[in-house]
Design a protein around this motif. Structure first.
Motif, PDB file in Angstrom:
ATOM      1  N   TRP A  78       0.827  -1.207   0.000  1.00  0.00           N
ATOM      2  CA  TRP A  78       0.000   0.000   0.000  1.00  0.00           C
ATOM      3  C   TRP A  78       0.860   1.256   0.000  1.00  0.00           C
ATOM      4  O   TRP A  78       1.910   1.324   0.635  1.00  0.00           O
ATOM      5  N   GLY A  79       0.385   2.281  -0.739  1.00  0.00           N
ATOM      6  CA  GLY A  79       1.175   3.497  -0.918  1.00  0.00           C
ATOM      7  C   GLY A  79       1.487   4.206   0.379  1.00  0.00           C
ATOM      8  O   GLY A  79       2.606   4.702   0.582  1.00  0.00           O
ATOM      9  N   THR A  80       0.516   4.295   1.302  1.00  0.00           N
ATOM     10  CA  THR A  80       0.752   4.981   2.566  1.00  0.00           C
ATOM     11  C   THR A  80       1.820   4.261   3.387  1.00  0.00           C
ATOM     12  O   THR A  80       2.663   4.901   4.023  1.00  0.00           O
ATOM     13  N   ARG A  81       1.788   2.942   3.367  1.00  0.00           N
ATOM     14  CA  ARG A  81       2.806   2.158   4.093  1.00  0.00           C
ATOM     15  C   ARG A  81       4.199   2.456   3.525  1.00  0.00           C
ATOM     16  O   ARG A  81       5.160   2.653   4.282  1.00  0.00           O
ATOM     17  N   GLN A  82       4.306   2.495   2.209  1.00  0.00           N
ATOM     18  CA  GLN A  82       5.598   2.766   1.591  1.00  0.00           C
ATOM     19  C   GLN A  82       6.093   4.168   1.931  1.00  0.00           C
ATOM     20  O   GLN A  82       7.294   4.387   2.129  1.00  0.00           O
ATOM     21  N   LEU A  83       5.164   5.129   2.009  1.00  0.00           N
ATOM     22  CA  LEU A  83       5.522   6.492   2.360  1.00  0.00           C
ATOM     23  C   LEU A  83       6.080   6.562   3.788  1.00  0.00           C
ATOM     24  O   LEU A  83       7.112   7.209   4.048  1.00  0.00           O
ATOM     25  N   VAL A  84       5.411   5.890   4.724  1.00  0.00           N
ATOM     26  CA  VAL A  84       5.867   5.897   6.120  1.00  0.00           C
ATOM     27  C   VAL A  84       7.195   5.145   6.247  1.00  0.00           C
ATOM     28  O   VAL A  84       8.115   5.606   6.938  1.00  0.00           O
ATOM     29  N   ASP A  85       7.296   4.003   5.581  1.00  0.00           N
ATOM     30  CA  ASP A  85       8.565   3.258   5.616  1.00  0.00           C
ATOM     31  C   ASP A  85       9.716   4.127   5.134  1.00  0.00           C
ATOM     32  O   ASP A  85      10.810   4.125   5.723  1.00  0.00           O
ATOM     33  N   ARG A  86       9.473   4.870   4.041  1.00  0.00           N
ATOM     34  CA  ARG A  86      10.525   5.721   3.493  1.00  0.00           C
ATOM     35  C   ARG A  86      10.916   6.833   4.473  1.00  0.00           C
ATOM     36  O   ARG A  86      12.093   7.144   4.633  1.00  0.00           O
ATOM     37  N   GLY A  87       9.920   7.425   5.150  1.00  0.00           N
ATOM     38  CA  GLY A  87      10.203   8.487   6.106  1.00  0.00           C
ATOM     39  C   GLY A  87      11.066   8.006   7.256  1.00  0.00           C
ATOM     40  O   GLY A  87      12.028   8.686   7.646  1.00  0.00           O
ATOM     41  N   PHE A  88      10.758   6.830   7.800  1.00  0.00           N
ATOM     42  CA  PHE A  88      11.569   6.295   8.896  1.00  0.00           C
ATOM     43  C   PHE A  88      12.952   5.875   8.402  1.00  0.00           C
ATOM     44  O   PHE A  88      13.954   6.061   9.105  1.00  0.00           O
ATOM     45  N   ALA A  89      13.018   5.303   7.209  1.00  0.00           N
ATOM     46  CA  ALA A  89      14.315   4.886   6.667  1.00  0.00           C
ATOM     47  C   ALA A  89      15.225   6.089   6.446  1.00  0.00           C
ATOM     48  O   ALA A  89      16.430   6.041   6.756  1.00  0.00           O
ATOM     49  N   GLU A  90      14.663   7.171   5.915  1.00  0.00           N
ATOM     50  CA  GLU A  90      15.484   8.371   5.681  1.00  0.00           C
ATOM     51  C   GLU A  90      15.953   8.996   6.986  1.00  0.00           C
ATOM     52  O   GLU A  90      17.013   9.619   7.028  1.00  0.00           O
ATOM     53  N   ALA A  91      15.167   8.812   8.054  1.00  0.00           N
ATOM     54  CA  ALA A  91      15.573   9.325   9.366  1.00  0.00           C
ATOM     55  C   ALA A  91      16.502   8.361  10.098  1.00  0.00           C
ATOM     56  O   ALA A  91      17.025   8.690  11.169  1.00  0.00           O
ATOM     57  N   GLY A  92      16.716   7.160   9.529  1.00  0.00           N
ATOM     58  CA  GLY A  92      17.585   6.165  10.150  1.00  0.00           C
ATOM     59  C   GLY A  92      17.001   5.570  11.410  1.00  0.00           C
ATOM     60  O   GLY A  92      17.749   5.199  12.324  1.00  0.00           O
ATOM     61  N   ILE A  93      15.669   5.456  11.466  1.00  0.00           N
ATOM     62  CA  ILE A  93      14.987   4.967  12.669  1.00  0.00           C
ATOM     63  C   ILE A  93      14.240   3.682  12.331  1.00  0.00           C
ATOM     64  O   ILE A  93      13.514   3.616  11.332  1.00  0.00           O
ATOM     65  N   GLU A  94      14.418   2.670  13.155  1.00  0.00           N
ATOM     66  CA  GLU A  94      13.663   1.436  12.993  1.00  0.00           C
ATOM     67  C   GLU A  94      12.377   1.516  13.805  1.00  0.00           C
ATOM     68  O   GLU A  94      12.332   2.150  14.860  1.00  0.00           O
ATOM     69  N   ARG A  95      11.338   0.893  13.317  1.00  0.00           N
ATOM     70  CA  ARG A  95      10.077   0.859  14.058  1.00  0.00           C
ATOM     71  C   ARG A  95       9.530  -0.560  14.078  1.00  0.00           C
ATOM     72  O   ARG A  95       9.940  -1.409  13.265  1.00  0.00           O
ATOM     73  N   ARG A  96       8.591  -0.797  14.968  1.00  0.00           N
ATOM     74  CA  ARG A  96       8.023  -2.132  15.134  1.00  0.00           C
ATOM     75  C   ARG A  96       6.572  -2.116  14.667  1.00  0.00           C
ATOM     76  O   ARG A  96       5.755  -1.356  15.194  1.00  0.00           O
ATOM     77  N   ILE A  97       6.269  -2.950  13.683  1.00  0.00           N
ATOM     78  CA  ILE A  97       4.911  -3.030  13.152  1.00  0.00           C
ATOM     79  C   ILE A  97       4.236  -4.255  13.763  1.00  0.00           C
ATOM     80  O   ILE A  97       4.634  -5.392  13.504  1.00  0.00           O
ATOM     81  N   ALA A  98       3.229  -3.999  14.574  1.00  0.00           N
ATOM     82  CA  ALA A  98       2.553  -5.091  15.275  1.00  0.00           C
ATOM     83  C   ALA A  98       1.386  -5.651  14.470  1.00  0.00           C
ATOM     84  O   ALA A  98       1.080  -6.843  14.548  1.00  0.00           O
TER      85      ALA A  98
END
Length: 323
Positions: free
Chosen positions: A213-233
């Protein structure tokens, strides 16, 4: 050795539409002068046209004398077929005119399931139907990637999707732009906060869409560019489920601001610090990679005009609220 003689096929020239028109006129008028006046050509040209048609068919279509022109038996058979051919051409022309004039046709639209609150697609479709009741509208939903493939394959005229990198042969025009905000339960420590850095969300469980999904890819890209890992439950495929899981305290999510504000009764909102993750909604169609897309058919063009007009109204409304 048995020699098989070569087959000689007849040499057909291209039968012209005007020859059929001339033939039908002579057959119905039974007079070359009146037929010439009817089709608006000189009589010599009409006679030449009929002779050429007879030569092409290798058959006499008329019996001529000084007082009468009448059909031969071959001519009577050919008259029926000529009328059918001319009727088919007329019907084809009328169909093209109807489609171009938006009195007939088909419009196929695709959209992701989670459109923002400010884009009232049912209202837009109702407005389009009121303006062009003869156009059949078909709507399908799916992920951004699925819809892009259908547009590229000609199965959809237009698709409304979150911002993406359109593949070759696809043109995208932005129709909305919104900042993403974090939503959480109302009693969550983040609720009501401003300038929240992405790092403050690193330890949170996320409720997000599936990877395609496009929104998921947008959020993934934002965290990746910030160098931050997140946990998707939780990974879901519709907005309603996503917001319900967040409201029940099972995680947080990033959604467009307009969607979050529409859910303020059940959700808390935390606005992110700069740089914002901007959620952009685009409409895509098949075509050359140009600055401004222009669908080839009249119905998609008309719907795109409604869509962009709605976007201008929303933008003006947003500016008024901020003033």
């Amino acid at each position: 050795m048995i020699l098989i003689p070569a087959i000689t096929w007849p040499r057909w020239s291209i039968m012209e539409l005007r020859q059929l028109q001339h033939f039908v006129a002579v057959a119905e008028e039974q007079h070359f002068t009146r037929a010439a006046q009817r089709v608006n050509v000189v009589q010599s040209a009409l006679s030449s046209s009929i002779r050429a048609l007879e030569e092409e068919l290798d058959a006499k279509l008329f019996v001529r004398n000084t007082r009468q022109v009448r059909l031969t038996s071959v001519g009577r058979v050919f008259l029926d077929k000529a009328r059918i051919a001319l009727d088919a051409v007329r019907d084809a022309r009328e169909a093209v005119t109807a489609v171009q004039g938006l009195s007939r046709g088909l419009l196929s639209i695709g959209t992701v399931q989670s459109l923002p609150a400010f884009l009232d697609l049912p209202s837009l479709l109702a407005s389009f139907h009121a303006l062009y009741p003869g156009i059949e509208v078909r709507l399908s939903q799916g992920s951004s990637q699925h819809l892009l493939e259908k547009v590229r394959g000609g199965k959809l005229d237009l698709a409304i999707v979150p911002l993406c990198d359109p593949p070759a042969g696809i043109t995208a025009t932005m129709i909305a732009c919104e900042a993403l905000v974090a939503v959480c339960p109302p009693d969550h420590p983040l609720a009501g906060r401003e300038d929240v850095p992405l790092s403050a969300l690193a330890e949170e469980a996320f409720v997000d869409f599936e990877p395609a999904w496009g929104t998921r890819q947008l959020v993934d890209r934002g965290f990746a560019e910030a160098g931050i890992e997140r946990r998707i439950a939780f990974e879901v495929s519709d907005l309603g489920t996503q917001l319900e899981l967040v409201a029940r305290g099972l995680g947080v999510a990033l959604v467009p601001e307009a969607i979050a504000e529409a859910q303020q009764a059940t959700l808390g909102i935390a606005r992110l610090a700069e740089p914002e993750i901007c959620w952009e909604l685009v409409v895509v169609c098949a075509g050359a990679d140009t600055v401004r897309m222009s669908p080839a058919d009249a119905a998609p063009k008309a719907f795109l005009d409604l869509l962009t007009a709605a976007g201008r109204v929303e933008a003006a409304s947003s500016e008024a609220r901020l003033a």
